[in-house]
Design a protein around this motif. Structure first.
Motif, PDB file in Angstrom:
ATOM      1  N   THR A  45      19.559  81.274  15.797  1.00 24.34           N
ATOM      2  CA  THR A  45      19.150  81.951  17.036  1.00 24.34           C
ATOM      3  C   THR A  45      17.979  81.243  17.711  1.00 24.34           C
ATOM      4  O   THR A  45      17.991  81.011  18.922  1.00 24.34           O
ATOM      5  N   MET A  46      16.954  80.921  16.925  1.00 29.83           N
ATOM      6  CA  MET A  46      15.764  80.307  17.499  1.00 29.83           C
ATOM      7  C   MET A  46      15.889  78.796  17.602  1.00 29.83           C
ATOM      8  O   MET A  46      15.266  78.175  18.444  1.00 29.83           O
ATOM      9  N   GLY A  47      16.675  78.204  16.707  1.00 26.44           N
ATOM     10  CA  GLY A  47      16.904  76.776  16.788  1.00 26.44           C
ATOM     11  C   GLY A  47      16.250  75.967  15.677  1.00 26.44           C
ATOM     12  O   GLY A  47      15.464  76.468  14.873  1.00 26.44           O
ATOM     13  N   PHE A  48      16.584  74.692  15.684  1.00 27.02           N
ATOM     14  CA  PHE A  48      16.134  73.773  14.639  1.00 27.02           C
ATOM     15  C   PHE A  48      14.618  73.664  14.590  1.00 27.02           C
ATOM     16  O   PHE A  48      14.019  73.618  13.512  1.00 27.02           O
ATOM     17  N   GLY A  49      13.981  73.627  15.755  1.00 25.23           N
ATOM     18  CA  GLY A  49      12.532  73.430  15.800  1.00 25.23           C
ATOM     19  C   GLY A  49      11.764  74.525  15.098  1.00 25.23           C
ATOM     20  O   GLY A  49      10.824  74.258  14.345  1.00 25.23           O
ATOM     21  N   TRP A  50      12.157  75.780  15.328  1.00 24.98           N
ATOM     22  CA  TRP A  50      11.447  76.887  14.696  1.00 24.98           C
ATOM     23  C   TRP A  50      11.679  76.915  13.191  1.00 24.98           C
ATOM     24  O   TRP A  50      10.787  77.260  12.414  1.00 24.98           O
ATOM     25  N   MET A  51      12.888  76.545  12.767  1.00 27.20           N
ATOM     26  CA  MET A  51      13.147  76.482  11.333  1.00 27.20           C
ATOM     27  C   MET A  51      12.307  75.389  10.691  1.00 27.20           C
ATOM     28  O   MET A  51      11.761  75.564   9.604  1.00 27.20           O
ATOM     29  N   LEU A  52      12.190  74.257  11.386  1.00 27.69           N
ATOM     30  CA  LEU A  52      11.369  73.165  10.888  1.00 27.69           C
ATOM     31  C   LEU A  52       9.906  73.579  10.808  1.00 27.69           C
ATOM     32  O   LEU A  52       9.195  73.241   9.856  1.00 27.69           O
ATOM     33  N   TRP A  53       9.438  74.333  11.811  1.00 27.59           N
ATOM     34  CA  TRP A  53       8.060  74.826  11.789  1.00 27.59           C
ATOM     35  C   TRP A  53       7.823  75.729  10.587  1.00 27.59           C
ATOM     36  O   TRP A  53       6.831  75.586   9.877  1.00 27.59           O
ATOM     37  N   LEU A  54       8.754  76.665  10.355  1.00 31.87           N
ATOM     38  CA  LEU A  54       8.600  77.599   9.239  1.00 31.87           C
ATOM     39  C   LEU A  54       8.535  76.860   7.908  1.00 31.87           C
ATOM     40  O   LEU A  54       7.659  77.122   7.077  1.00 31.87           O
ATOM     41  N   ILE A  55       9.448  75.927   7.720  1.00 36.06           N
ATOM     42  CA  ILE A  55       9.462  75.159   6.473  1.00 36.06           C
ATOM     43  C   ILE A  55       8.176  74.365   6.323  1.00 36.06           C
ATOM     44  O   ILE A  55       7.578  74.307   5.236  1.00 36.06           O
ATOM     45  N   SER A  56       7.727  73.749   7.412  1.00 30.33           N
ATOM     46  CA  SER A  56       6.513  72.931   7.364  1.00 30.33           C
ATOM     47  C   SER A  56       5.293  73.758   6.992  1.00 30.33           C
ATOM     48  O   SER A  56       4.449  73.326   6.195  1.00 30.33           O
ATOM     49  N   VAL A  57       5.184  74.959   7.547  1.00 30.69           N
ATOM     50  CA  VAL A  57       4.054  75.838   7.238  1.00 30.69           C
ATOM     51  C   VAL A  57       4.050  76.209   5.766  1.00 30.69           C
ATOM     52  O   VAL A  57       3.019  76.150   5.087  1.00 30.69           O
ATOM     53  N   VAL A  58       5.222  76.590   5.246  1.00 29.80           N
ATOM     54  CA  VAL A  58       5.299  77.025   3.847  1.00 29.80           C
ATOM     55  C   VAL A  58       5.049  75.859   2.896  1.00 29.80           C
ATOM     56  O   VAL A  58       4.314  75.995   1.908  1.00 29.80           O
ATOM     57  N   VAL A  59       5.644  74.707   3.181  1.00 28.15           N
ATOM     58  CA  VAL A  59       5.444  73.536   2.324  1.00 28.15           C
ATOM     59  C   VAL A  59       3.979  73.101   2.352  1.00 28.15           C
ATOM     60  O   VAL A  59       3.382  72.796   1.311  1.00 28.15           O
ATOM     61  N   ALA A  60       3.382  73.077   3.546  1.00 21.50           N
ATOM     62  CA  ALA A  60       1.969  72.694   3.665  1.00 21.50           C
ATOM     63  C   ALA A  60       1.081  73.668   2.906  1.00 21.50           C
ATOM     64  O   ALA A  60       0.122  73.261   2.235  1.00 21.50           O
ATOM     65  N   THR A  61       1.387  74.950   3.004  1.00 22.08           N
ATOM     66  CA  THR A  61       0.622  75.967   2.279  1.00 22.08           C
ATOM     67  C   THR A  61       0.703  75.749   0.784  1.00 22.08           C
ATOM     68  O   THR A  61      -0.308  75.798   0.076  1.00 22.08           O
ATOM     69  N   ASP A  62       1.902  75.482   0.301  1.00 22.32           N
ATOM     70  CA  ASP A  62       2.124  75.299  -1.141  1.00 22.32           C
ATOM     71  C   ASP A  62       1.459  74.031  -1.647  1.00 22.32           C
ATOM     72  O   ASP A  62       0.759  74.041  -2.663  1.00 22.32           O
ATOM     73  N   VAL A  63       1.673  72.929  -0.936  1.00 27.22           N
ATOM     74  CA  VAL A  63       1.126  71.645  -1.380  1.00 27.22           C
ATOM     75  C   VAL A  63      -0.399  71.651  -1.309  1.00 27.22           C
ATOM     76  O   VAL A  63      -1.077  71.240  -2.257  1.00 27.22           O
ATOM     77  N   ALA A  64      -0.947  72.117  -0.190  1.00 29.27           N
ATOM     78  CA  ALA A  64      -2.406  72.157  -0.052  1.00 29.27           C
ATOM     79  C   ALA A  64      -3.012  73.117  -1.064  1.00 29.27           C
ATOM     80  O   ALA A  64      -4.066  72.836  -1.640  1.00 29.27           O
ATOM     81  N   GLY A  65      -2.354  74.252  -1.282  1.00 26.86           N
ATOM     82  CA  GLY A  65      -2.855  75.194  -2.269  1.00 26.86           C
ATOM     83  C   GLY A  65      -2.899  74.587  -3.652  1.00 26.86           C
ATOM     84  O   GLY A  65      -3.861  74.798  -4.410  1.00 26.86           O
ATOM     85  N   TYR A  66      -1.884  73.820  -3.994  1.00 28.49           N
ATOM     86  CA  TYR A  66      -1.833  73.166  -5.306  1.00 28.49           C
ATOM     87  C   TYR A  66      -2.973  72.159  -5.467  1.00 28.49           C
ATOM     88  O   TYR A  66      -3.722  72.201  -6.448  1.00 28.49           O
ATOM     89  N   PHE A  67      -3.118  71.270  -4.486  1.00 29.80           N
ATOM     90  CA  PHE A  67      -4.112  70.207  -4.611  1.00 29.80           C
ATOM     91  C   PHE A  67      -5.542  70.733  -4.460  1.00 29.80           C
ATOM     92  O   PHE A  67      -6.435  70.327  -5.215  1.00 29.80           O
TER      93      PHE A  67
END
Length: 260
Positions: A125-147
């Motif tokens: 519905t929202m498109g590829f860009g919004w899905m990419l944003w969501l994934i990027s936020v979660v991955v960044a949160t996880d990776v930064a939280g780990y390090f």
């Protein structure tokens, strides 16, 4: 370097590379390919959930997993009025089939199914860009939280539920999410408010992670399964993504103008 502290880094990186590659392809393809991927992920997470909370019913775990996967895809293609009943159906079946922790399994099944529908809806519905944003936020949160957590340590965030999480890692995740939001805001022309939305999405991601940690602690297990080296199971990997997905739905980003 303290090798013990970073001993799990190699398998985590290798597994993350494989997951990112597969996920990126599925998100890019969209349509039935992405829907099938989400259905399979939801099925596996239901299987893990039932195995943790009612380990004596392995056949039920498989059946409920398959039923939930089908329900998630079906719900997206049905009129809106039928979506909630279809998502609830697997949870109701679970109530009648499992013998332990029925309410918790039913609630977890509904949460997973709703998040799965959210993933498909966001992508389609929202498109590829919004899905990419969501994934990027979660991955960044996880990776930064780990390090940040490994490097800085410090006070624990909620030791009774998730003994490894620290305030430094939690705040590091917020900071990384803000940077992701800034990048997407500038690229997509949505303005600086997306930075704040990204931080809230990061918090929702962390809340999903904490919820899954609480379930594991209740069940007395370290990981939801051992399917992903260095990461545990699919619930361990997608718990934050589910929290962020539900947040996006609640925030009403479906009607965001334009697209990325």
């Amino acid at each position: 370097m303290n090798e013990g502290r970073w001993s799990d880094l190699t398998p985590r990186i290798l597994s993350a590379v494989v997951l990112v590659a597969i996920g990126a392809i599925e998100v890019w393809l969209g349509g039935l390919w992405f829907e099938s991927f989400i259905a399979a992920a939801c099925a596996i997470m239901i299987w893990e959930l039932v195995r943790m909370l009612d380990p004596d019913r392995p056949s039920v775990a498989i059946q409920l997993g398959l039923l939930t996967g089908v329900a998630v895809v079906a719900a997206y293609h049905l009129p809106a009025v039928y979506r909630l009943p279809v998502l609830i159906a697997p949870a109701l079946v679970g109530l009648g089939q499992v013998s332990k922790n029925r309410r918790l399994i039913a609630a977890g099944s509904l949460w997973i199914a709703a998040a799965g529908l959210g993933f498909i809806s966001i992508r389609e519905t929202m498109g590829f860009g919004w899905m990419l944003w969501l994934i990027s936020v979660v991955v960044a949160t996880d990776v930064a939280g780990y390090f940040f957590g490994k490097a800085l340590g410090g006070p624990k965030f909620w030791p009774r539920v998730s003994p490894k999480k620290t305030w430094s890692g939690t705040a590091g995740g917020w900071f990384a999410a803000a940077l992701v939001g800034l990048g997407f805001a500038l690229y997509g022309g949505f303005g600086l408010p997306l930075v704040i939305v990204s931080v809230f999405a990061s918090m929702a991601s962390q809340a999903g992670d904490i919820m899954e940690s609480a379930v594991k602690r209740y069940a007395g297990v370290k990981d939801s399964s051992n399917l992903i080296p260095g990461h545990g199971g699919f619930l361990d990997r997608f718990d934050g993504m589910m929290g962020a997905s539900v947040f996006v739905l609640i925030a009403g980003l479906f009607y965001a103008p334009g697209g990325m």
